[in-house]
Design a protein around this motif. Structure first.
Motif, mmCIF file in Angstrom:
data_model
loop_
_atom_site.group_PDB
_atom_site.id
_atom_site.type_symbol
_atom_site.label_atom_id
_atom_site.label_comp_id
_atom_site.label_asym_id
_atom_site.label_seq_id
_atom_site.Cartn_x
_atom_site.Cartn_y
_atom_site.Cartn_z
ATOM 1 N N ILE A 103 1.147 -1.335 -0.344
ATOM 2 C CA ILE A 103 -0.102 -0.292 0.007
ATOM 3 C C ILE A 103 1.055 1.027 0.075
ATOM 4 C CG2 ILE A 103 -2.100 1.369 1.259
ATOM 5 C CD1 ILE A 103 -2.816 -1.354 -0.123
ATOM 6 N N ASN A 104 0.862 2.346 -1.367
ATOM 7 C CA ASN A 104 1.296 3.759 -1.201
ATOM 8 C C ASN A 104 0.646 4.312 0.006
ATOM 9 O OD1 ASN A 104 2.153 5.979 -1.890
ATOM 10 N ND2 ASN A 104 2.173 5.403 -3.855
ATOM 11 N N GLU A 105 2.069 4.713 0.808
ATOM 12 C CA GLU A 105 1.382 5.458 2.643
ATOM 13 C C GLU A 105 0.840 6.317 1.902
ATOM 14 O OE1 GLU A 105 3.369 4.785 6.177
ATOM 15 O OE2 GLU A 105 4.979 4.181 4.723
ATOM 16 N N ASN A 106 1.299 7.196 0.744
ATOM 17 C CA ASN A 106 1.013 9.156 0.269
ATOM 18 C C ASN A 106 -0.349 8.677 0.206
ATOM 19 O OD1 ASN A 106 3.539 9.828 0.707
ATOM 20 N ND2 ASN A 106 4.104 9.643 -1.603
ATOM 21 N N TRP A 107 -1.656 7.606 -0.318
ATOM 22 C CA TRP A 107 -3.060 7.493 -0.194
ATOM 23 C C TRP A 107 -3.182 8.385 0.911
ATOM 24 C CZ3 TRP A 107 -2.502 1.790 -2.653
ATOM 25 C CH2 TRP A 107 -2.025 1.649 -4.104
ATOM 26 N N PHE A 108 -2.948 7.960 1.583
ATOM 27 C CA PHE A 108 -3.390 8.722 3.160
ATOM 28 C C PHE A 108 -3.589 10.117 3.367
ATOM 29 C CE2 PHE A 108 -3.086 3.921 3.217
ATOM 30 C CZ PHE A 108 -4.982 3.587 4.853
ATOM 31 N N GLU A 109 -2.969 10.401 2.782
ATOM 32 C CA GLU A 109 -2.359 12.121 3.167
ATOM 33 C C GLU A 109 -2.402 12.978 2.218
ATOM 34 O OE1 GLU A 109 1.893 11.810 3.989
ATOM 35 O OE2 GLU A 109 1.590 10.561 5.551
ATOM 36 N N ALA A 110 -2.870 14.197 2.285
ATOM 37 C CA ALA A 110 -2.358 15.044 1.000
ATOM 38 C C ALA A 110 -1.008 15.423 1.475
ATOM 39 C CB ALA A 110 -3.412 16.181 2.008
ATOM 40 N N HIS A 111 -1.102 16.004 -1.246
ATOM 41 C CA HIS A 111 -0.172 16.242 -0.885
ATOM 42 C C HIS A 111 0.382 17.937 -0.706
ATOM 43 C CE1 HIS A 111 -0.331 14.298 -5.380
ATOM 44 N NE2 HIS A 111 0.084 13.050 -4.029
ATOM 45 N N PRO A 112 1.624 17.941 0.181
ATOM 46 C CA PRO A 112 1.773 19.813 0.998
ATOM 47 C C PRO A 112 1.847 20.591 -0.217
ATOM 48 C CG PRO A 112 3.860 17.846 0.416
ATOM 49 C CD PRO A 112 2.679 16.693 -0.018
ATOM 50 N N LEU A 113 1.376 21.475 0.392
ATOM 51 C CA LEU A 113 1.085 22.908 -0.906
ATOM 52 C C LEU A 113 2.215 23.379 -0.819
ATOM 53 C CD1 LEU A 113 -2.166 24.272 0.897
ATOM 54 C CD2 LEU A 113 -1.821 23.419 -1.634
ATOM 55 N N SER A 114 2.774 24.633 -2.207
ATOM 56 C CA SER A 114 4.136 24.846 -1.654
ATOM 57 C C SER A 114 4.078 26.178 -0.953
ATOM 58 C CB SER A 114 4.351 25.539 -2.910
ATOM 59 O OG SER A 114 2.980 26.505 -3.797
ATOM 60 N N ASP A 115 5.747 26.757 -0.616
ATOM 61 C CA ASP A 115 5.537 28.047 0.446
ATOM 62 C C ASP A 115 4.573 29.220 -0.602
ATOM 63 O OD1 ASP A 115 6.439 29.445 3.003
ATOM 64 O OD2 ASP A 115 7.935 30.514 1.303
ATOM 65 N N PHE A 116 4.483 29.202 -1.626
ATOM 66 C CA PHE A 116 4.038 30.538 -2.172
ATOM 67 C C PHE A 116 2.609 30.029 -2.258
ATOM 68 C CE2 PHE A 116 1.806 31.484 -6.418
ATOM 69 C CZ PHE A 116 2.190 32.420 -6.193
ATOM 70 N N SER A 117 1.795 28.795 -2.407
ATOM 71 C CA SER A 117 0.577 28.854 -2.229
ATOM 72 C C SER A 117 0.148 28.833 -0.326
ATOM 73 C CB SER A 117 0.098 27.721 -2.143
ATOM 74 O OG SER A 117 0.550 27.103 -3.686
ATOM 75 N N ILE A 118 1.047 28.274 0.047
ATOM 76 C CA ILE A 118 0.527 29.129 1.809
ATOM 77 C C ILE A 118 0.360 30.373 2.244
ATOM 78 C CG2 ILE A 118 1.351 28.700 3.946
ATOM 79 C CD1 ILE A 118 2.462 25.945 3.406
ATOM 80 N N GLN A 119 1.492 31.120 1.251
ATOM 81 C CA GLN A 119 1.163 32.528 1.435
ATOM 82 C C GLN A 119 0.153 33.434 1.091
ATOM 83 O OE1 GLN A 119 3.477 34.453 3.084
ATOM 84 N NE2 GLN A 119 5.328 33.731 2.922
ATOM 85 N N VAL A 120 0.104 32.755 -0.539
ATOM 86 C CA VAL A 120 -1.126 33.281 -1.193
ATOM 87 C C VAL A 120 -2.961 32.818 -0.300
ATOM 88 C CG1 VAL A 120 -3.380 33.525 -2.516
ATOM 89 C CG2 VAL A 120 -0.900 33.018 -3.328
ATOM 90 N N GLU A 121 -2.735 31.947 0.177
ATOM 91 C CA GLU A 121 -3.600 31.492 0.910
ATOM 92 C C GLU A 121 -4.439 32.009 2.361
ATOM 93 O OE1 GLU A 121 -4.456 26.727 1.381
ATOM 94 O OE2 GLU A 121 -4.730 27.177 -1.600
#
Length: 390
Positions: A245-263
């Motif tokens: 099982i791919n453990e990434n299936w249980f997690e959200a992809h992290p946002l870029s630092d740029f996206s975090i700033q805009v949000e």
């Protein structure tokens, strides 16, 4: 030929493109088909994510929104948007990557009066007429029509429904129905180098997954791609069959630092960032009546803009004078394609400078100014709101 998954789609046509392509199709549909579509179109949603957009549909029988896994892959929270432009936050509650199926539950989403019929026993055969409902290329609700070319097309060991109905990026996860409004399958892919060759996951496969809705927990559940067993906790292997099982299936992809700033700026408006995401480093949302768009421009700039109003037929001199002389601070009023825009552009590097707080405040202020200015142009000059306004 190359078989590609057709969404998520992270871009849309130019703002002045003829988006409502479905209008050309409506006159060709029989009254019974039009009635079926009108009854269920409010149960078909655009799925907006940080990766792109796709389509999903509500099943009243199961109280769940159904879509493709690849539409929401890497996301645990998304938004769903109907024909009324209202967005609702939704959680991914189930995913089976092997079958490319996912289920969503949306917060505060009003139950549609009708939805596609999933609890039927009709068999799909070649030359059956079908309709594909969805949001291709992020456009408004669209309908295409065709026939079933092959109800059991074998691709990579799985059966798909092949149809000549137009299926495009953004249609992924949308319902493929017959003339009675019964679900035939779910749009999923197409060949890029061939015409009129779209594919849908068959109703039989969807029905197998819908049977487990009652067994889902309140959190996220993974369906093992090998055995279909339900897995509620992050693991490296299936406790039922031992498959990796791919453990990434249980997690959200992290946002870029740029996206975090805009949000951060979007959050200042009291808007949940998930409700604003409309693709990779793209955010579209409404502040009051004004539509706000934020996106990267020319790889170097963060551009925020809002289409406020259509130019009025009268009082143009007064409108021009206001646009040229009004003090809007760091924001700029302009005219493009017969519409009035309020815009704000900064270099991406400014988000990492000593001026970061000023830039973030400028982004938030653009939204509040746009919501005030579109009313001002209506009341002072008789300008109409744009088609993008709410």
């Amino acid at each position: 030929m190359i078989l590609v998954w057709i969404s998520p789609k992270s871009w849309a046509p130019k703002w002045n493109s003829p988006w409502l392509l479905c209008n050309k199709l409506w006159p060709t549909l029989k009254p019974t088909k039009m009635s079926v579509i009108r009854d269920i179109e409010n149960s078909v949603y655009r799925i907006n994510t940080a990766q792109g957009s796709g389509t999903g549909f509500y099943s009243l029988a199961d109280q769940i929104i159904v879509t493709n896994y690849h539409v929401v892959a890497g996301c645990m929270a998304v938004s769903v948007e109907g024909t009324d432009k209202q967005r609702y936050k939704a959680q991914v509650v189930y995913a089976n990557p092997g079958k490319d199926i996912a289920f969503l539950k949306a917060e505060n989403l009003p139950n549609p009066a009708q939805s596609v019929v999933t609890n039927h026993q009709n068999e799909t055969i070649s030359r059956d007429k079908v309709l594909v409902l969805g949001y291709p290329y992020g456009m408004p609700f669209t309908v295409t029509e065709g026939i079933v070319s092959n109800p059991n097309q074998l691709i990579d060991g799985s059966n798909f429904i092949q149809t000549d109905a137009a299926i495009n990026p953004g249609n992924s996860g949308g319902p493929v129905i017959n003339e009675k409004g019964e679900l035939v399958g779910m749009a999923t892919s197409k060949f890029t180098e061939a015409d009129n060759m779209g594919f849908a996951i068959p109703m039989e496969t969807l029905r197998e997954e819908l049977e487990i809705v009652g067994d889902l927990s309140d959190g996220f559940t993974l369906g093992c791609p090998s055995c279909g067993g339900l897995i509620a906790e992050k693991t490296e292997y299936c406790p039922n069959c031992g498959n990796d099982i791919n453990e990434n299936w249980f997690e959200a992809h992290p946002l870029s630092d740029f996206s975090i700033q805009v949000e951060t700026a979007i959050a200042k408006l009291g808007i949940a960032p998930e409700l604003a995401r409309s693709g990779r480093e793209r955010w579209f949302f409404h502040q009051g009546s004004a539509e706000i768009r934020m996106f990267v421009y020319d790889n170097n700039y963060l551009f925020a803009t809002s289409p406020l109003n259509e130019l009025p037929r009268k009082n143009l001199a007064e409108v021009y004078e206001y646009i040229l002389t009004a003090d809007t601070g760091a924001h700029r009023l302009a005219i493009s394609d017969n519409q009035i825009f309020l815009s704000y552009r900064v270099h991406i590097s400014d988000l990492y400078s000593d001026n970061k707080d000023t830039v973030l405040e400028g982004l938030a202020q653009l939204a509040t100014k746009a919501d005030d200015l579109d009313d001002h142009f209506v009341n002072a000059y008789g300008a109409k709101m744009t088609v993008y306004s709410k």
